[in-house]
Scaffold this active site. Sequence first.
Site, short mmCIF file in Angstrom:
data_model
loop_
_atom_site.label_atom_id
_atom_site.label_comp_id
_atom_site.label_asym_id
_atom_site.label_seq_id
_atom_site.Cartn_x
_atom_site.Cartn_y
_atom_site.Cartn_z
N ASP A 12 0.85 -1.19 0.00
CA ASP A 12 0.00 0.00 0.00
C ASP A 12 0.88 1.24 0.00
O ASP A 12 1.82 1.35 0.80
CB ASP A 12 -0.86 0.00 1.27
CG ASP A 12 -1.71 1.26 1.39
OD1 ASP A 12 -2.63 1.43 0.57
OD2 ASP A 12 -1.44 2.08 2.29
N TYR A 16 2.26 10.01 1.17
CA TYR A 16 3.42 9.58 1.95
C TYR A 16 4.73 10.14 1.39
O TYR A 16 5.77 10.03 2.00
CB TYR A 16 3.48 8.04 2.03
CG TYR A 16 2.24 7.38 2.59
CD1 TYR A 16 1.35 8.09 3.40
CD2 TYR A 16 1.93 6.05 2.31
CE1 TYR A 16 0.20 7.50 3.89
CE2 TYR A 16 0.78 5.46 2.81
CZ TYR A 16 -0.08 6.19 3.59
OH TYR A 16 -1.22 5.60 4.09
N LYS A 30 -2.92 5.83 -3.55
CA LYS A 30 -4.11 6.62 -3.22
C LYS A 30 -3.97 8.06 -3.70
O LYS A 30 -2.87 8.61 -3.73
CB LYS A 30 -4.32 6.68 -1.69
CG LYS A 30 -4.13 5.38 -0.96
CD LYS A 30 -4.51 5.53 0.51
CE LYS A 30 -3.95 4.43 1.36
NZ LYS A 30 -2.51 4.55 1.66
N HIS A 50 -7.96 8.63 -0.70
CA HIS A 50 -7.28 8.47 0.61
C HIS A 50 -8.17 8.88 1.78
O HIS A 50 -8.17 8.24 2.83
CB HIS A 50 -5.99 9.29 0.60
CG HIS A 50 -5.00 8.88 1.64
ND1 HIS A 50 -3.64 8.86 1.44
CD2 HIS A 50 -5.16 8.49 2.92
CE1 HIS A 50 -3.03 8.46 2.53
NE2 HIS A 50 -3.93 8.23 3.45
N1 LIG Z 1 -5.64 5.57 4.92
C1 LIG Z 1 -5.11 6.02 6.01
O1 LIG Z 1 -5.52 7.05 6.51
C2 LIG Z 1 -4.00 5.27 6.67
C3 LIG Z 1 -3.59 5.66 7.94
C4 LIG Z 1 -2.57 4.92 8.53
C5 LIG Z 1 -2.00 3.85 7.89
N2 LIG Z 1 -2.39 3.52 6.63
C6 LIG Z 1 -1.73 2.42 5.90
O2 LIG Z 1 -1.65 1.29 6.73
C7 LIG Z 1 -0.29 0.91 6.93
C8 LIG Z 1 -0.14 0.28 8.29
O3 LIG Z 1 -0.51 1.19 9.32
P1 LIG Z 1 0.40 1.42 10.58
O4 LIG Z 1 1.69 2.03 10.18
O5 LIG Z 1 -0.42 2.15 11.58
O6 LIG Z 1 0.68 -0.10 11.03
P2 LIG Z 1 0.88 -0.89 12.37
O7 LIG Z 1 1.51 -2.15 11.92
O8 LIG Z 1 -0.37 -0.91 13.19
O9 LIG Z 1 1.91 -0.01 13.21
C9 LIG Z 1 3.22 0.20 12.80
C10 LIG Z 1 4.07 0.39 14.05
O10 LIG Z 1 4.17 -0.89 14.73
C11 LIG Z 1 5.53 -1.22 14.93
N3 LIG Z 1 5.66 -2.67 14.68
C12 LIG Z 1 5.54 -3.31 13.50
N4 LIG Z 1 5.70 -4.63 13.66
C13 LIG Z 1 5.95 -4.84 14.96
C14 LIG Z 1 6.20 -6.00 15.74
N5 LIG Z 1 6.24 -7.20 15.18
N6 LIG Z 1 6.40 -5.85 17.08
C15 LIG Z 1 6.35 -4.62 17.64
N7 LIG Z 1 6.09 -3.49 16.97
C16 LIG Z 1 5.90 -3.59 15.64
C17 LIG Z 1 6.32 -0.42 13.92
O11 LIG Z 1 7.58 -0.11 14.46
P3 LIG Z 1 8.96 -0.07 13.58
O12 LIG Z 1 8.67 0.55 12.26
O13 LIG Z 1 9.83 0.79 14.46
O14 LIG Z 1 9.45 -1.47 13.49
C18 LIG Z 1 5.48 0.84 13.77
O15 LIG Z 1 5.79 1.80 14.77
C19 LIG Z 1 0.49 2.19 6.67
O16 LIG Z 1 1.83 1.97 6.31
C20 LIG Z 1 -0.30 2.75 5.51
O17 LIG Z 1 0.04 2.07 4.32
C21 LIG Z 1 -3.40 4.19 6.02
#
Ligand SMILES: NC(=O)c1ccc[n+]([C@@H]2O[C@H](COP(=O)([O-])OP(=O)(O)OC[C@H]3O[C@@H](n4cnc5c(N)ncnc54)[C@H](OP(=O)(O)O)[C@@H]3O)[C@@H](O)[C@H]2O)c1
Length: 322
Positions: free
Chosen positions: A61, A66, A95, A128
């Site tokens: 995604d 971004y 998006k 988005h």
């Molecule tokens: N449409 C929207 O408004 C919107 C908003 C938010 C996100 N998104 C999309 O959704 C994706 C995922 O969202 P998100 O970034 O919030 O994902 P998430 O996986 O809920 O959170 C990511 C965070 O979790 C940590 N993490 C990942 N794997 C881990 C593990 N195994 N153990 C412990 N901590 C862990 C990462 O740390 P490190 O990176 O330090 O390892 C990072 O800080 C985004 O990249 C984006 O593509 C869309």
Amino acid sequence: MEPICEDKTMLATDNLRYTKIPLNNGSGAIPALGFGTLIPDPIATRIATKAALEAGFRQLDASERYRNEKEVGEAIQDVFKAGKIKREEVFIATKVWNNNHRPERVKPAFEASLKRLQLDYVDLYLIHTPFAFQPGDEQDPRDTNGSVIYDKGVTLLDTWKALERLVDEGKCKAIGLSDVSLGQVQDIFEAARIKPAVVHVESHPYLPQWDLLDYCRKNGIVFQAFAALGHSSEPNLLEDPVITTIAKRVKKTPAQVLLAWAIQRGTALLTTSKTPSRIKENFEVSTLPVDAMREIREGIKSQVRFNAVVETGIPGFIPRGK
Ligand SMILES: NC(=O)c1ccc[n+]([C@@H]2O[C@H](COP(=O)([O-])OP(=O)(O)OC[C@H]3O[C@@H](n4cnc5c(N)ncnc54)[C@H](OP(=O)(O)O)[C@@H]3O)[C@@H](O)[C@H]2O)c1
């Protein structure tokens, strides 16, 4: 989709990580386990995207918002050139951002994303957020008081129709909505010539959105959960006692429990990490037993929305000024 493992421990390996969900339009099916590229640092984006593909992720995604589609594209091309993975094996989404909602701005924004990603087509193009901002090159237009400048001259349906035309032209296989409420999904679904294939919203055990999931299931829309681990925000879902207790019992990590839960309840998901060891960990999911699925649904009472954009129209998670 109901959980399929009756055993009390997680299976060491099974095919859960390869789950695909059929789409009502476009590339056939979407791999459930997806990797998101909301990573502020460009070098980290490139390393993480490559690591995700090498670990096994086949759903990516991205977003013009971004500001790292170029690095995502470079990482993808590096992997394709190495010859182990082909373009058609990876489901790639991006998006359109809020400043490009005017129909005449959609196609140029889409083509700019394709160019930065070095792709001929995307599998999915999402709006988005449902909030149109002042049209122009500024992604975060603000007035002198620091308030977002919205654009009242365009509706979500106007923008949707521009996305439908992209599908007609063939460079975008399917289209969808992001950061929307159930009511907004219903309105677009009813009015659309090409129905939304995917609805992409925040979801995890603190925000399961069962009503929206139910609507999506009944109407053949894939529900895609972002922030599947709770975005590392407080209260930390990875430290929730229900999750950590299950993780110990099934000998998996809390992250693996949360990702398996999302797949087993029938959603596609997005998780992100810039840490290669966590990227591998996040792909190594396997099926949770039935009792664990029930404990998560019934035992977690907290309700937390980490990204308030749906309610406020003010984007969260992405630092201002970027
Ligand atoms: N449409 C929207 O408004 C919107 C908003 C938010 C996100 N998104 C999309 O959704 C994706 C995922 O969202 P998100 O970034 O919030 O994902 P998430 O996986 O809920 O959170 C990511 C965070 O979790 C940590 N993490 C990942 N794997 C881990 C593990 N195994 N153990 C412990 N901590 C862990 C990462 O740390 P490190 O990176 O330090 O390892 C990072 O800080 C985004 O990249 C984006 O593509 C869309």
